[in-house]
Design a protein around this motif. Sequence first.
Motif, PDB file in Angstrom:
ATOM      1  N   ARG A  27     -54.167  38.215 -88.024  1.00  0.00           N
ATOM      2  CA  ARG A  27     -53.151  39.135 -87.500  1.00  0.00           C
ATOM      3  C   ARG A  27     -52.467  38.525 -86.272  1.00  0.00           C
ATOM      4  O   ARG A  27     -52.040  39.232 -85.360  1.00  0.00           O
ATOM      5  N   ALA A  29     -49.827  36.978 -83.732  1.00  0.00           N
ATOM      6  CA  ALA A  29     -48.469  37.409 -83.411  1.00  0.00           C
ATOM      7  C   ALA A  29     -47.446  36.672 -84.264  1.00  0.00           C
ATOM      8  O   ALA A  29     -47.439  35.449 -84.344  1.00  0.00           O
ATOM      9  N   GLU A  34     -49.922  40.046 -89.309  1.00  0.00           N
ATOM     10  CA  GLU A  34     -49.521  41.036 -88.316  1.00  0.00           C
ATOM     11  C   GLU A  34     -48.510  42.006 -88.908  1.00  0.00           C
ATOM     12  O   GLU A  34     -48.570  43.217 -88.661  1.00  0.00           O
ATOM     13  N   SER A 209     -41.880  39.785 -84.892  1.00  0.00           N
ATOM     14  CA  SER A 209     -42.977  40.715 -84.701  1.00  0.00           C
ATOM     15  C   SER A 209     -42.399  42.128 -84.772  1.00  0.00           C
ATOM     16  O   SER A 209     -41.190  42.314 -84.948  1.00  0.00           O
ATOM     17  N   HIS A 229     -52.432  47.820 -79.562  1.00  0.00           N
ATOM     18  CA  HIS A 229     -51.726  46.686 -80.179  1.00  0.00           C
ATOM     19  C   HIS A 229     -52.402  46.319 -81.488  1.00  0.00           C
ATOM     20  O   HIS A 229     -53.623  46.368 -81.618  1.00  0.00           O
ATOM     21  N   ASP A 231     -51.851  43.311 -83.201  1.00  0.00           N
ATOM     22  CA  ASP A 231     -52.098  41.893 -83.398  1.00  0.00           C
ATOM     23  C   ASP A 231     -53.485  41.516 -82.898  1.00  0.00           C
ATOM     24  O   ASP A 231     -54.126  42.258 -82.147  1.00  0.00           O
ATOM     25  N   ASP A 234     -56.325  34.752 -84.431  1.00  0.00           N
ATOM     26  CA  ASP A 234     -56.515  34.384 -85.834  1.00  0.00           C
ATOM     27  C   ASP A 234     -57.912  33.884 -86.165  1.00  0.00           C
ATOM     28  O   ASP A 234     -58.232  33.681 -87.332  1.00  0.00           O
ATOM     29  N   GLY A 273     -46.806  44.949 -81.402  1.00  0.00           N
ATOM     30  CA  GLY A 273     -47.064  43.597 -81.864  1.00  0.00           C
ATOM     31  C   GLY A 273     -47.094  42.633 -80.702  1.00  0.00           C
ATOM     32  O   GLY A 273     -46.578  42.908 -79.612  1.00  0.00           O
ATOM     33  N   SER A 274     -47.737  41.500 -80.911  1.00  0.00           N
ATOM     34  CA  SER A 274     -47.667  40.349 -80.006  1.00  0.00           C
ATOM     35  C   SER A 274     -48.130  40.628 -78.587  1.00  0.00           C
ATOM     36  O   SER A 274     -47.608  40.062 -77.618  1.00  0.00           O
TER      37      SER A 274
END
Length: 439
Positions: A27, A29, A34, A209, A229, A231, A234, A273-274
């Motif tokens: 997930r 960014a 994501e 994103s 959030h 994200d 990984d 996101g991110s």
Amino acid sequence: MTDWIGATFTDRAGWDHLETLVDLGDRMAGSAGEREAAELTRDALSAAGARDAHLDEFDVTGWTRGTSTVRVDGRDLACIALPRSPASDATGAFADLGYGLPTDFDRELEGKVVLVSSAVPDYYERFIHRREKYYRAVQAGAAAFVFENHVEGCLAPTGSVGTGDDPIGDIPAVGVSKEVGARLSRWCSGDDAHPVTVEVDCEYGPATSRNVHAVVGPDTDEEVLVTSHVDAHDIAEGAMDNGAGTAMVVQVARALARRESDLERSVRFVCYGSEEVGLCGSTHDAERRDLDRVKAIVNCDGVLQGRTLSAYTHGFDDLERVLREVAEHFDHPLGMNPQQGPHSDHWPYVLAGGVPAYHVTSETDGRGRGWGHTRADTLDKLESRDLREGAILLTELVVRLARADTEVARRPPEDIVAALEREGHAEGLRITGDLDSLD
């Protein structure tokens, strides 16, 4: 009426969503994972009873890891690249800077490969973020940055070294386990020490994103934000950080939909996101939102690391009062930290508009992130009981914040900066450029 409490305590919606998120895989960014997490969260909020569930896209710099190594005398040691590291290599003499306190960088570091711990000692007056340590290394002329986990278990830590405005760092950066860090120190100290080479292979470039939005309650000009959030880094499932926070938002949405008649102000859910690469999603939203309409924020990040919820209140006395009321109402412990907590998605709103915001996390016995930002951030370490208990408490908190007669005074941004100065945070935030807009 207390029916909603029983319904929440037996509801699996949040936990089911958490399982869905951790099973997605990557997930990171700007990644496809994501995007899928955001889409599934949008659908989960809609199923929970929230309306107008939708996505808001924005541009980011995507980053994809390749293979990286730390090499000493022809021997490769295990490591992982830190997100937003440049793709490059460097060789230099080794310098173990211990905790990486500001004074630890007051030595000749030009061209050296520096090692710093992920921990901050108990005696030190403030938390020192990874990015501050990285930027201090860059300013000191270091050739490469090695970030050592303080937790045993052969777990290399990850974590971004870039910012939203300056996404790619200046020198290669990797994370190594506590055990690899100890080996580096043993091999590379002394008069006959070999130089150290750090090689980072990665790719980066334009990506997209998105933030997830949904609403419950009446349509009012003033609104309470409940956030998280979606994200995650990984290398692991991102269960604690921050699948759990997003699962909490879904569970609270279910409970608030049951209590919609109790809401006197609009409640907006935003799952960003991110976050992990510089609070990009929340910064995007804060820059476009009328902050005068935001009454308060309840940001969920780290909520299932322990059973007892705790919240940074950033010196907002009214937030402390409402939190105590909830704890007393349920005769249930709720921790509180009145200081500034500038490292999650509530912060762009606090800094830019003096918006009253909780950063809700949880109490733990150890220091630092624990399993967070490592391959061990997995679902098996969390408990569904904690999610349901926490959702009951946070639902009541949001209902009280959404009352028309609940006053939550704002603070001017200059007061926030003054608090950062008093608490010792300002120096580090200036090092990383995170106070440039207000200085």
